[in-house]
Design a protein around this motif. Structure first.
Motif, PDB file in Angstrom:
ATOM      1  N   ASP A   1      -7.679 -14.392  -4.027  1.00 53.97           N
ATOM      2  CA  ASP A   1      -9.261 -14.800  -4.510  1.00 53.97           C
ATOM      3  C   ASP A   1     -10.237 -13.793  -4.018  1.00 53.97           C
ATOM      4  O   ASP A   1     -10.870 -13.360  -4.727  1.00 53.97           O
ATOM      5  N   LEU A   2      -9.970 -13.522  -2.727  1.00 56.40           N
ATOM      6  CA  LEU A   2     -11.117 -12.784  -1.881  1.00 56.40           C
ATOM      7  C   LEU A   2     -10.937 -11.078  -2.554  1.00 56.40           C
ATOM      8  O   LEU A   2     -11.917 -10.466  -3.040  1.00 56.40           O
ATOM      9  N   ILE A   3      -9.704 -10.592  -2.551  1.00 53.53           N
ATOM     10  CA  ILE A   3      -9.402  -9.285  -3.056  1.00 53.53           C
ATOM     11  C   ILE A   3      -9.994  -9.333  -4.663  1.00 53.53           C
ATOM     12  O   ILE A   3     -10.811  -8.418  -4.734  1.00 53.53           O
ATOM     13  N   ASP A   4      -9.558 -10.359  -5.193  1.00 54.25           N
ATOM     14  CA  ASP A   4     -10.227 -10.271  -7.005  1.00 54.25           C
ATOM     15  C   ASP A   4     -11.658 -10.143  -7.073  1.00 54.25           C
ATOM     16  O   ASP A   4     -12.250  -9.520  -7.751  1.00 54.25           O
ATOM     17  N   GLN A   5     -12.142 -10.814  -6.036  1.00 54.56           N
ATOM     18  CA  GLN A   5     -13.414 -10.985  -5.856  1.00 54.56           C
ATOM     19  C   GLN A   5     -14.242  -9.625  -5.433  1.00 54.56           C
ATOM     20  O   GLN A   5     -15.368  -9.379  -5.935  1.00 54.56           O
ATOM     21  N   TYR A   6     -13.407  -8.967  -4.659  1.00 56.85           N
ATOM     22  CA  TYR A   6     -14.414  -7.639  -4.306  1.00 56.85           C
ATOM     23  C   TYR A   6     -13.831  -6.429  -4.579  1.00 56.85           C
ATOM     24  O   TYR A   6     -14.635  -5.638  -4.593  1.00 56.85           O
ATOM     25  N   THR A   7     -12.895  -6.503  -5.158  1.00 54.02           N
ATOM     26  CA  THR A   7     -12.306  -5.130  -5.687  1.00 54.02           C
ATOM     27  C   THR A   7     -11.397  -5.075  -6.899  1.00 54.02           C
ATOM     28  O   THR A   7     -10.885  -5.973  -7.279  1.00 54.02           O
ATOM     29  N   ARG A   8     -11.866  -4.064  -7.747  1.00 50.79           N
ATOM     30  CA  ARG A   8     -11.178  -3.862  -9.129  1.00 50.79           C
ATOM     31  C   ARG A   8     -10.321  -2.715  -9.271  1.00 50.79           C
ATOM     32  O   ARG A   8      -9.719  -2.404 -10.082  1.00 50.79           O
ATOM     33  N   ASP A   9     -10.921  -1.924  -8.338  1.00 53.05           N
ATOM     34  CA  ASP A   9     -10.203  -0.228  -8.148  1.00 53.05           C
ATOM     35  C   ASP A   9      -8.920  -0.419  -7.656  1.00 53.05           C
ATOM     36  O   ASP A   9      -8.134   0.713  -7.563  1.00 53.05           O
ATOM     37  N   TRP A  10      -8.358  -1.377  -6.726  1.00 50.25           N
ATOM     38  CA  TRP A  10      -7.157  -1.303  -6.013  1.00 50.25           C
ATOM     39  C   TRP A  10      -6.150  -2.408  -6.485  1.00 50.25           C
ATOM     40  O   TRP A  10      -6.498  -3.641  -6.711  1.00 50.25           O
ATOM     41  N   ASP A  11      -5.000  -1.896  -6.560  1.00 44.52           N
ATOM     42  CA  ASP A  11      -4.014  -2.804  -6.853  1.00 44.52           C
ATOM     43  C   ASP A  11      -3.509  -3.485  -5.670  1.00 44.52           C
ATOM     44  O   ASP A  11      -3.368  -2.694  -4.582  1.00 44.52           O
ATOM     45  N   TYR A  12      -2.928  -4.629  -5.725  1.00 42.88           N
ATOM     46  CA  TYR A  12      -2.365  -5.027  -4.534  1.00 42.88           C
ATOM     47  C   TYR A  12      -1.178  -5.811  -4.761  1.00 42.88           C
ATOM     48  O   TYR A  12      -0.954  -6.712  -5.878  1.00 42.88           O
ATOM     49  N   SER A  13      -0.162  -5.888  -3.780  1.00 39.71           N
ATOM     50  CA  SER A  13       0.815  -6.704  -3.927  1.00 39.71           C
ATOM     51  C   SER A  13       1.440  -7.339  -2.506  1.00 39.71           C
ATOM     52  O   SER A  13       1.352  -6.697  -1.588  1.00 39.71           O
ATOM     53  N   PHE A  14       2.013  -8.697  -2.641  1.00 41.77           N
ATOM     54  CA  PHE A  14       2.383  -9.031  -1.310  1.00 41.77           C
ATOM     55  C   PHE A  14       3.925  -8.850  -1.534  1.00 41.77           C
ATOM     56  O   PHE A  14       4.452  -8.949  -2.504  1.00 41.77           O
ATOM     57  N   SER A  15       4.403  -8.512  -0.305  1.00 42.11           N
ATOM     58  CA  SER A  15       5.924  -8.504  -0.331  1.00 42.11           C
ATOM     59  C   SER A  15       6.199  -8.830   1.441  1.00 42.11           C
ATOM     60  O   SER A  15       5.941  -8.270   2.084  1.00 42.11           O
ATOM     61  N   GLY A  16       6.959 -10.149   1.368  1.00 38.21           N
ATOM     62  CA  GLY A  16       7.078 -10.795   2.770  1.00 38.21           C
ATOM     63  C   GLY A  16       5.828 -11.087   3.258  1.00 38.21           C
ATOM     64  O   GLY A  16       4.723 -11.583   2.850  1.00 38.21           O
ATOM     65  N   ASP A  17       5.470 -10.564   4.465  1.00 42.46           N
ATOM     66  CA  ASP A  17       4.211 -10.904   5.200  1.00 42.46           C
ATOM     67  C   ASP A  17       3.330  -9.493   5.167  1.00 42.46           C
ATOM     68  O   ASP A  17       2.307  -9.485   5.713  1.00 42.46           O
ATOM     69  N   ARG A  18       3.510  -8.591   4.051  1.00 44.68           N
ATOM     70  CA  ARG A  18       2.969  -7.225   3.993  1.00 44.68           C
ATOM     71  C   ARG A  18       2.084  -7.303   2.731  1.00 44.68           C
ATOM     72  O   ARG A  18       2.516  -7.603   1.740  1.00 44.68           O
TER      73      ARG A  18
END
Lengths: 387, 511
Positions: free
Chosen positions: B100-117
């Motif tokens: 939620d926080l990332i979506d709120q703060y940036t649109r220029d970055w893609d992000y992904s969770f894999s494991g704890d990373r």
């Protein structure tokens, strides 16, 4: 007035085998030299090192220059004298392929700096270290600043006068020059300058460095220019000549214009830079046009002299057009010669190439273009008929 | 004079008049290239990766802050490469909140969770935008610096995706300008924690041999005299961005120095820091090199002075770069060509000489060979030259040394058309035709050959123009102008001269 009182009758086509042999010898020797020998030397434009032109205060010899350069490990540079008084030199440092591409231009620049520093000599470097300024390389603004303390009102005017004088002469050789006409500087100014500046031993006239990336780009662009112009001419030739044999002959002439000129050029120490490419294409255009004019004549005569053998018609066309070929090539030759003699060092390679090209163009038009058509008709067409 | 001839004369007079108008005065109308005028041609590459790198660092520290503020825990946060950073060890139950926080703060970055990373990747479009912006800003900054430095008629252009071409006519000290362009010019004021010391080891002795977390080591600029290492705070009190005005002045010993004032925001911070640290040293750092480290003697609010044993030129240059601002990314020189003013004026002189000799030689030859008709060819040739320069003036083309070569070559080629025509006329006369019809046939028969001859050369010149760089473009331009002008002068003007001066019932022609 006329070169020939009446139309000459030189049996040019008789010499076709000799001409072919001469061409082959030149081209084969050239190709061997290009592929296995010293060959074509790519110049600064194509990303190969640095070119520096310098002018010394006093005449020096090439070996003295080389000695200075060897002291910093650059003794293998190409050093050429330019100008008459042994004062101007052109120094070409060779590329060092040991460094990575990223650093290469920087290393070129470092090399150039080293060349300049080593030529300046110990004495000049010490003076610079003492805080003296080199009057032979100082810029207007700094000189104006300097002169302000002795002639506040006239500083800018004086600085301009001195720099303009230096620009005209290339380098200021002695303090006396400043006192004499046209500068006529008063004693107080010259003695002030003598106390705060020195006359550097040499000055840099020009300096060119092209890094590997731009060099690669320029190589690509030059290749494109050559390929597209040749395609352009081929399209034009195809459009202009309905007969395959004439087209083939024009292409052959074109190829051999390039080959002969470059073969001869490869035996000189001259380098290939962008103007050389431009010159080569101009030669090709010029020679093709000569050939086209002859072919036009041949076809015109073929219509009126149906019974005559092709070889004789060709000879007649060449002879009819001989004075035109000689005159127009002659006038171009005159202008190029003038460029070669008076045009100066910077454009000299180009002028030299054009000199070869103009002569070669006449030779290829007269001796080589027609035999190709003849061979084509004699051998290839006969085969077709036999089928 | 026949009516039709009057019209032709009018056309010729108008064309030549127009061309003369376009050339006059030649000093203003004919632009000389750098190879003739003297100057520096630079091609430089903007290291756009720097911009991506800076953005990555900024986003990384921003999210570290955001996560801390919102109680999201993690074990490690790191930059992997420009355009990619990651957080490791975010508990699974905090994943949703982080999203939620990332979506709120940036649109220029893609992000992904894999494991704890949690990995952030800069979007292609965003990276492209950053790179593009870096080039545009660099270009603007360079333009500002050069304008401030004072160069007449500089050319600063973008070339391709990340290159900038800079042309500076009439520069006498190219190295100075090159340095002026290249310096990144990041100015920082930082508190000194220790130093100066002769080497890093001595400097860090009091700190157990390790650089404290909130500090960094800087070296003094070798150009500024005293050598040494300093330990300074990591966070800058004020930076070049806080500057309001900059001007050159002198310090209390009358040495060249740079005076500055700060904007209100910067002044507030400066006042606070200087007030709290009286007696300590404040380091003035330019591009990572310490310039000087004066002792803070009193609380300073909005103005100050940068000193550091500058020469007057260095002080001037510092003012220029501080006014123009810092470069957003580093730059690298790809190409450098400098022609000194004396070589340039030599080239002009020699080119002029070669041209005059060439034109004279051709003239003598034409008169000698074709007599009065040669005079006709010469007239055409001179008009040809006028038209070339007129066309160059009209197109605002630049005259270069190869361009001069093109013109000289053009002199030789221009008479080609006359030669073709004259030789044909001679042949016609030789078979016994009368003069007027010989002239008419000569012109019409020779036309196709003239057209061919010009066209083959124009073909290669056009491609040379297309693919060539500066000087070669100059060659192509003059050659094309000369050949096109040739069609007009050799065919139209020459014909007019024959028609006007050779009577219809002429028995002889001086050719």
């Amino acid at each position: 007035m006329q070169i020939f009182k009446k139309t000459p009758n030189i049996p040019f086509l008789k010499y076709k085998w000799i001409a072919l042999a001469v061409t082959l010898i030149i081209v084969v020797a050239g190709l061997i030299n290009i592929l296995a020998g010293k060959g074509l030397k790519l110049g600064v434009d194509f990303g190969e090192g640095t070119l520096i032109r310098v002018m010394f205060k006093e005449p020096v010899s090439v070996s003295e220059v080389r000695k200075l350069l060897s002291e910093v490990g650059l003794g293998d540079s190409i050093i050429q004298e330019a100008g008459k008084e042994s004062r101007e030199f052109q120094i070409r440092t060779m590329e060092k392929r040991t460094t990575t591409q990223d650093q290469e231009i920087e290393s070129h620049q470092i090399l150039a700096d080293r060349v300049i520093q080593s030529l300046q000599g110990e004495e000049d470097r010490q003076k610079l270290a003492q805080g003296l300024l080199d009057l032979n390389s100082i810029d207007r603004a700094s000189l104006t600043n300097l002169l302000r303390s002795v002639a506040p009102d006239e500083a800018e005017n004086l600085a301009n006068k001195i720099v303009d004088y230096r620009t005209e002469k290339g380098i200021i050789a002695s303090w006396d020059e400043l006192k004499r006409a046209p500068l006529n500087l008063p004693q107080e100014i010259t003695s002030y300058l003598e106390s705060r500046t020195f006359l550097g031993k040499m000055t840099v006239l020009s300096r060119e460095t092209v890094g590997p990336q731009v060099g690669k780009d320029l190589r690509k662009k030059a290749t494109q220019a050559i390929i597209w112009s040749l395609i352009g001419m081929l399209v034009y030739i195809a459009f202009r000549f309905k007969g395959v044999e004439y087209g083939a002959a024009a292409i052959f002439t074109l190829a051999q214009d390039v080959l002969i000129t470059m073969s001869i050029y490869s035996f000189t120490p001259r380098e290939i830079n962008l103007p050389i490419i431009a010159g080569l294409l101009t030669i090709v255009g010029f020679s093709i046009n000569d050939t086209i004019v002859i072919f036009d004549r041949i076809r015109e005569l073929q219509r009126t002299m149906r019974r005559e053998k092709l070889e004789n018609i060709m000879n007649l066309s060449l002879n009819l057009n001989l004075s035109r070929t000689l005159i127009t090539s002659g006038t171009v030759f005159l202008t190029v010669l003038s460029l070669y003699i008076f045009g100066g060092q910077v454009i000299n390679d180009f002028a030299f190439l054009m000199l070869i090209g103009t002569i070669e163009g006449v030779y290829s038009t007269i001796f080589l273009s027609c035999p190709v058509v003849l061979f084509w008709n004699q051998y290839l067409k006969k085969k077709k008929l036999h089928k | 004079m026949k009516k039709n001839l009057q019209w032709k004369l009018a056309i010729i007079v108008v064309v030549i008049g127009l061309c003369l108008f376009l050339i006059y005065p030649p000093k203003d109308k004919i632009k000389l290239g750098l190879d003739l005028k003297g100057g520096t041609h630079l091609v430089l590459q903007v290291l756009t990766e720097d911009a991506v790198n800076v953005e990555t660092d900024q986003q990384l520290s921003r999210f570290e802050e955001v996560f801390k503020k919102n109680n999201i825990t993690y074990l490690e946060a790191n930059k992997e490469k420009p355009g990619r950073f990651y957080f490791r060890g975010i508990p699974v139950d905090q994943e949703g909140k982080a999203r939620d926080l990332i979506d709120q703060y940036t649109r220029d970055w893609d992000y992904s969770f894999s494991g704890d990373r949690l990995t952030f990747n800069l979007k292609m479009v965003a990276a492209q935008y950053l790179r593009d912006l870096a080039v545009t800003q660099t270009l603007e900054t360079i333009r500002n610096r050069i304008d401030q430095f004072g160069v007449a008629e500089p050319v600063i252009q973008r070339q391709g995706s990340d290159r900038i071409v800079v042309e500076l006519p009439g520069i006498e000290d190219p190295d100075r300008v090159k340095n002026l362009i290249k310096v990144t010019a990041v100015l920082e004021f930082k508190l000194v924690k220790a130093g100066p010391a002769p080497d890093e080891e001595t400097l860090l002795r009091d700190f157990g041999g390790k650089v404290p977390e909130d500090a960094e080591v800087v070296r003094s600029d070798p150009k500024r005299g005293t050598q040494g290492y300093y330990l300074v705070s990591k966070v800058a009190t004020v930076t070049g961005k806080d500057l309001r005005t900059v001007r050159r002045g002198v310090d209390e010993w009358n040495n060249p120095a740079v005076h500055f004032t700060l904007n209100p925001d910067g002044a507030k911070r400066f006042e606070q820091v200087t007030g709290a640290n009286i007696g300590k040293q404040l380091a003035i750092i330019l591009d990572g090199r310490l310039q000087s480290a004066p002792v803070i003697e009193a609380r300073i609010s909005d103005s100050g002075i940068i000193q550091g044993r500058f020469t007057p030129e260095e002080a001037d240059d510092l003012v220029v770069i501080l006014k123009a601002g810092a470069l957003p990314a580093g730059i690298k020189y790809l190409e450098e060509r400098t022609v000194g003013p004396s070589l340039g004026s030599d080239s002009v002189r020699q080119g002029l000489m070669a041209g005059l000799v060439a034109i004279f030689a051709v003239m003598v030859f034409m008169i000698f060979y074709y007599r009065l008709s040669g005079l006709n060819a010469i007239t055409a040739l001179i008009l040809n030259e006028i038209i070339i320069f007129g066309a160059m003036g009209y197109f605002k083309a630049t005259l270069t040394l190869p361009g001069i070569a093109g013109i000289i070559l053009g002199i030789g080629m221009a008479v080609d058309a006359n030669v073709l025509i004259f030789e044909r006329i001679k042949e016609e006369i030789a078979v016994g035709k009368n003069i007027t019809s010989s002239i008419a046939t000569g012109f019409s028969r020779a036309f196709s050959a003239i057209f061919d001859s010009n066209l083959t050369t124009i073909i290669s010149a056009v491609f040379l123009f297309q693919f060539g760089t500066g000087p070669i473009k100059g060659y192509a331009v003059t050659l094309i102008c000369s050949l096109v002008a040739n069609l007009f002068t050799a065919v139209f003007v020459s014909r007019f001269i024959f028609d006007a001066f050779v009577p219809t019932n002429a028995k002889r022609l001086s050719i």
